[in-house]
Design an enzyme around this catalytic site. Structure first.
Site, short mmCIF file in Angstrom:
data_model
loop_
_atom_site.label_atom_id
_atom_site.label_comp_id
_atom_site.label_asym_id
_atom_site.label_seq_id
_atom_site.Cartn_x
_atom_site.Cartn_y
_atom_site.Cartn_z
N MET A 20 46.88 34.14 103.70
CA MET A 20 47.07 32.61 103.79
C MET A 20 47.91 32.06 102.60
O MET A 20 47.76 32.69 101.65
CB MET A 20 45.62 31.95 103.64
CG MET A 20 44.64 32.57 104.94
SD MET A 20 43.16 31.41 104.74
CE MET A 20 42.12 32.58 105.73
N HIS A 59 46.99 39.51 109.79
CA HIS A 59 47.12 38.11 110.48
C HIS A 59 47.60 37.35 109.45
O HIS A 59 47.26 36.73 108.51
CB HIS A 59 45.46 37.77 110.64
CG HIS A 59 45.38 36.43 111.36
ND1 HIS A 59 44.16 35.83 111.20
CD2 HIS A 59 46.15 35.38 111.71
CE1 HIS A 59 44.33 34.59 111.98
NE2 HIS A 59 45.64 34.54 112.17
N MET A 62 42.45 32.26 118.39
CA MET A 62 41.60 31.75 117.26
C MET A 62 40.28 31.16 117.90
O MET A 62 40.51 30.05 118.71
CB MET A 62 42.27 30.94 116.10
CG MET A 62 43.31 31.51 115.28
SD MET A 62 42.65 32.80 114.27
CE MET A 62 41.54 31.94 113.33
N ASP A 81 38.94 35.72 117.01
CA ASP A 81 38.75 35.74 115.51
C ASP A 81 38.21 34.55 115.25
O ASP A 81 38.48 33.38 115.46
CB ASP A 81 40.26 35.95 114.83
CG ASP A 81 40.39 36.00 113.39
OD1 ASP A 81 38.88 36.09 112.82
OD2 ASP A 81 41.28 35.92 112.68
C1 DX5 Z 1 39.93 32.51 109.49
C2 DX5 Z 1 40.38 34.35 109.62
C3 DX5 Z 1 39.18 35.10 109.96
C4 DX5 Z 1 38.02 34.70 109.49
C5 DX5 Z 1 36.80 35.10 110.08
O1 DX5 Z 1 40.98 31.94 109.29
O2 DX5 Z 1 41.51 34.14 110.25
O3 DX5 Z 1 39.79 36.42 110.08
O4 DX5 Z 1 37.88 35.95 108.17
O5 DX5 Z 1 35.72 34.99 109.45
P1 DX5 Z 1 34.28 35.02 110.24
O6 DX5 Z 1 34.00 36.17 111.08
O7 DX5 Z 1 33.23 34.84 109.16
O8 DX5 Z 1 34.29 33.93 111.13
ZN ZN Z 2 42.15 36.58 110.82
#
Ligand code: DX5
Ligand code: ZN
Length: 216
Positions: A37, A66, A137, A175
């Site tokens: 990010m 990602h 997502m 995800d």
């Molecule tokens: C959120 C991420 C996810 C995150 C998921 O933006 O892309 O990969 O780590 O976390 P959980 O499984 O805790 O929802």
């Molecule tokens: Zn992710």
């Protein structure tokens, strides 16, 4: 479709990243989900290619990177060089998707496209033939530990049907908010690659947690 479990290191202890990654490798994970990010595409900042490179020297799991960043085209080569096996970038980044995909192909990385919850599934249709995976997502990207959005199930179904229609064996990854309770509806809708952060890293027994996602 083969079921794959990809623990998200976003939920791990960053002060012991190597050990955390090895712990899920030893617990039976199929891939390691690495959330990048940039504080621009999403409000949070996590980690970059130098950290991926360090992890690569200790961890043998395939790296599922990602990219939640504004300029994926610029950074894809860095992550490929750092050891990514698969990279997903967001269609909403505004990057030229065909260019990103062919860049990855040239670099020997498996290409994937990620969709935010508000983006319709049809948006990925023009690229399906060249993708290894589509990431749907199931929370707003940016943070771990959020609640699973049931509203995304139709999108998973839509993309799986389109893949079936075209005879494609494209992986569909989900995800966000994946647990032993939400995994089943995603699988029934057609997803086969499951990312889980909090559920796996927050559990006392990571092996059991991974198994429970595989067998739901
Ligand atoms: C959120 C991420 C996810 C995150 C998921 O933006 O892309 O990969 O780590 O976390 P959980 O499984 O805790 O929802
Ligand atoms: Zn992710």
């Amino acid at each position: 479709m083969v079921t794959k479990i990809s623990p998200s290191i976003l939920a791990s202890d960053f002060s012991a990243l190597g050990e955390e990654a090895l712990s899920v490798q030893n617990a039976g994970a199929d891939m390691l989900h690495i959330d990048v990010m940039d504080g621009h595409f999403v409000p949070n900042i996590t980690l970059g290619a130098p950290i991926v490179k360090c992890l690569r020297s200790r961890v043998s799991l395939p790296f599922d990177v990602h990219l939640m960043i504004s300029d994926p085209l610029k950074y894809i080569p860095d992550f490929a060089k750092a050891g990514a096996d698969l990279i997903s970038f967001h269609l909403e980044s505004g990057a030229d998707a065909s260019q990103c995909v062919s860049l990855m192909e040239n670099l020997g990385v498996q290409p994937a496209i990620a969709l935010k919850p508000s983006t319709p599934g049809e948006a990925v249709f023009p690229y399906l033939e060249s993708l290894k995976m589509v990431l749907v997502m199931t929370v707003e990207p940016g943070f771990g530990g959020q609640k699973f959005m049931d509203s995304q199930l139709n999108k998973i179904r839509l993309i799986r049907n389109e893949c079936d229609k075209r005879g494609l064996k494209t992986d569909i990854q989900v995800d966000g908010g994946i647990t032993d309770e939400t995994v089943q509806k995603c699988a029934l809708a057609g997803a086969n690659v499951f990312v889980a952060g909090s559920f796996i890293f927050g559990s006392q027994n990571r092996e059991k947690a991974i198994k429970s996602l595989r067998t739901y």
